[in-house]
Scaffold this motif. Structure first.
Motif, PDB file in Angstrom:
ATOM      1  N   ARG A 189       0.814  -1.220   0.000  1.00  0.00           N
ATOM      2  CA  ARG A 189       0.000   0.000   0.000  1.00  0.00           C
ATOM      3  C   ARG A 189       0.848   1.270   0.000  1.00  0.00           C
ATOM      4  N   VAL A 190       2.150   1.135   0.172  1.00  0.00           N
ATOM      5  CA  VAL A 190       3.011   2.309   0.236  1.00  0.00           C
ATOM      6  C   VAL A 190       2.841   3.178  -1.000  1.00  0.00           C
ATOM      7  N   LYS A 191       2.647   2.554  -2.143  1.00  0.00           N
ATOM      8  CA  LYS A 191       2.492   3.299  -3.399  1.00  0.00           C
ATOM      9  C   LYS A 191       1.237   4.159  -3.404  1.00  0.00           C
ATOM     10  N   ASP A 192       0.294   3.875  -2.515  1.00  0.00           N
ATOM     11  CA  ASP A 192      -0.959   4.631  -2.464  1.00  0.00           C
ATOM     12  C   ASP A 192      -0.835   5.918  -1.654  1.00  0.00           C
ATOM     13  N   ASN A 193       0.261   6.090  -0.923  1.00  0.00           N
ATOM     14  CA  ASN A 193       0.457   7.316  -0.150  1.00  0.00           C
ATOM     15  C   ASN A 193       0.554   8.513  -1.092  1.00  0.00           C
ATOM     16  N   LEU A 194       0.042   9.639  -0.657  1.00  0.00           N
ATOM     17  CA  LEU A 194      -0.027  10.823  -1.512  1.00  0.00           C
ATOM     18  C   LEU A 194       0.564  12.049  -0.831  1.00  0.00           C
ATOM     19  N   GLU A 195       1.080  12.956  -1.653  1.00  0.00           N
ATOM     20  CA  GLU A 195       1.643  14.214  -1.160  1.00  0.00           C
ATOM     21  C   GLU A 195       0.783  15.375  -1.643  1.00  0.00           C
ATOM     22  N   LEU A 196       0.400  16.256  -0.729  1.00  0.00           N
ATOM     23  CA  LEU A 196      -0.389  17.429  -1.094  1.00  0.00           C
ATOM     24  C   LEU A 196       0.483  18.642  -1.351  1.00  0.00           C
ATOM     25  N   VAL A 197       1.764  18.543  -1.002  1.00  0.00           N
ATOM     26  CA  VAL A 197       2.734  19.606  -1.272  1.00  0.00           C
ATOM     27  C   VAL A 197       3.850  19.001  -2.116  1.00  0.00           C
TER      28      VAL A 197
ATOM     29  N   LEU B 150      -0.394  12.166   3.000  1.00  0.00           N
ATOM     30  CA  LEU B 150      -1.506  11.277   3.338  1.00  0.00           C
ATOM     31  C   LEU B 150      -1.003   9.846   3.326  1.00  0.00           C
ATOM     32  N   HIS B 151      -1.033   9.199   4.458  1.00  0.00           N
ATOM     33  CA  HIS B 151      -0.590   7.818   4.568  1.00  0.00           C
ATOM     34  C   HIS B 151      -1.788   6.877   4.551  1.00  0.00           C
ATOM     35  N   LEU B 152      -1.814   6.042   3.528  1.00  0.00           N
ATOM     36  CA  LEU B 152      -2.874   5.051   3.362  1.00  0.00           C
ATOM     37  C   LEU B 152      -2.340   3.633   3.524  1.00  0.00           C
ATOM     38  N   ASP B 153      -1.084   3.528   3.929  1.00  0.00           N
ATOM     39  CA  ASP B 153      -0.466   2.202   4.024  1.00  0.00           C
ATOM     40  C   ASP B 153      -0.518   1.621   5.433  1.00  0.00           C
ATOM     41  N   GLU B 154      -1.237   2.288   6.324  1.00  0.00           N
ATOM     42  CA  GLU B 154      -1.418   1.766   7.673  1.00  0.00           C
ATOM     43  C   GLU B 154      -2.903   1.503   7.919  1.00  0.00           C
ATOM     44  N   GLU B 155      -3.218   0.901   9.038  1.00  0.00           N
ATOM     45  CA  GLU B 155      -4.604   0.516   9.302  1.00  0.00           C
ATOM     46  C   GLU B 155      -5.540   1.719   9.353  1.00  0.00           C
ATOM     47  N   THR B 156      -5.083   2.807   9.944  1.00  0.00           N
ATOM     48  CA  THR B 156      -5.908   4.012  10.057  1.00  0.00           C
ATOM     49  C   THR B 156      -5.335   5.126   9.177  1.00  0.00           C
ATOM     50  N   PRO B 157      -6.066   5.589   8.173  1.00  0.00           N
ATOM     51  CA  PRO B 157      -5.587   6.689   7.328  1.00  0.00           C
ATOM     52  C   PRO B 157      -5.301   7.937   8.169  1.00  0.00           C
TER      53      PRO B 157
END
Length: 253
Positions: A37-45, A121-128
């Protein structure tokens, strides 16, 4: 069902930024993260370098003081922004993107977009959750986390932030003057002793006292077990130094 906002701030000095940046950028994937899921993490800056280099660049551009900054000066304030796991885990990716954008807009308007160097934004852990980092430069060009994030501002921030998050089904925990401080190390010792995961934490007696100021506990037991490793990778006092302000008397959901 618990539905509380999480808005927790820590202050970081120069020595902290290398390890902190590695954690945010997943230079080394922590045990509690799901690798695929690491690839799903996103940067807003837009990321133009390491966290350390981006903080330094902002200071060079925004700091107008004549004095040389002390080595132990606070150079970055980091926020962990989230909510009760049972709420956050139910949100779709579209909803999480909307939530993230609202968070970024809120902090930009309050503290200046030029001061925000990372919003991840971290989506690779249980809780976003979001990691938002800003350089505490005042309107007159000083570097002063103490002036910007004084006691009054921190209280107002919690109230204003919770108001902004209401549309996402989240609210502020009980506020008031009857508060105590629980060190991060004390909290983790309690959790490890009782072998609690994130959901069980929220149902435990002491969780109702700290739910308004949760930090890593929202990210599951594996991150708790990983605390020692993360501490060594940054600074031996990385977490022991931080205190969490907690509210008593939070009623059970």
């Amino acid at each position: 069902m618990s539905n509380f906002v999480v808005c927790h701030m820590d202050k970081y000095k120069q020595a902290d930024l290398g390890g902190l940046g590695n954690h945010i950028d997943r230079t080394k994937i922590p045990k509690n993260a799901i690798e695929e899921r690491v690839k799903d993490n996103l940067e807003l800056v837009k990321v133009t370098g390491t966290l350390k280099s981006m903080v330094q660049k902002r200071i060079e551009l925004g700091y107008t003081g004549k004095r040389k900054l002390r080595d132990n000066a606070v150079r970055c304030c980091g926020f962990i922004l989230s909510g009760s796991p049972e709420i956050m885990k139910q949100k779709s990716k579209k909803e999480l993107l909307t939530w993230s954008a609202k968070n970024y807009k809120f902090f930009t308007e309050r503290y200046g977009g030029e001061n925000i160097v990372r919003c991840s934004l971290h989506l690779d852990e249980e809780t976003p959750h979001l990691h938002l980092h800003l350089v505490p430069i005042t309107s007159d060009g000083r570097l002063s986390a103490k002036d910007i994030f004084n006691k009054v501002e921190m209280q107002q921030l919690q109230t204003s932030y919770a108001k902004e998050m209401e549309e996402f089904g989240l609210k502020r925990g009980v506020s008031g003057s009857n508060r105590k401080h629980v060190s991060t190390s004390q909290y983790y010792k309690y959790v490890e002793t009782n072998e609690l995961d994130a959901e069980q934490i929220l149902e435990s007696p002491i969780a109702k006292e700290i739910v308004g100021k949760m930090l890593q506990q929202l990210q599951g037991l594996e991150q708790i077990k990983n605390m020692e490793e993360l501490t060594k990778s940054t600074n031996k006092n990385y977490y022991e130094r931080n205190e969490r302000e907690v509210s008593k008397g939070v009623k059970r959901s």
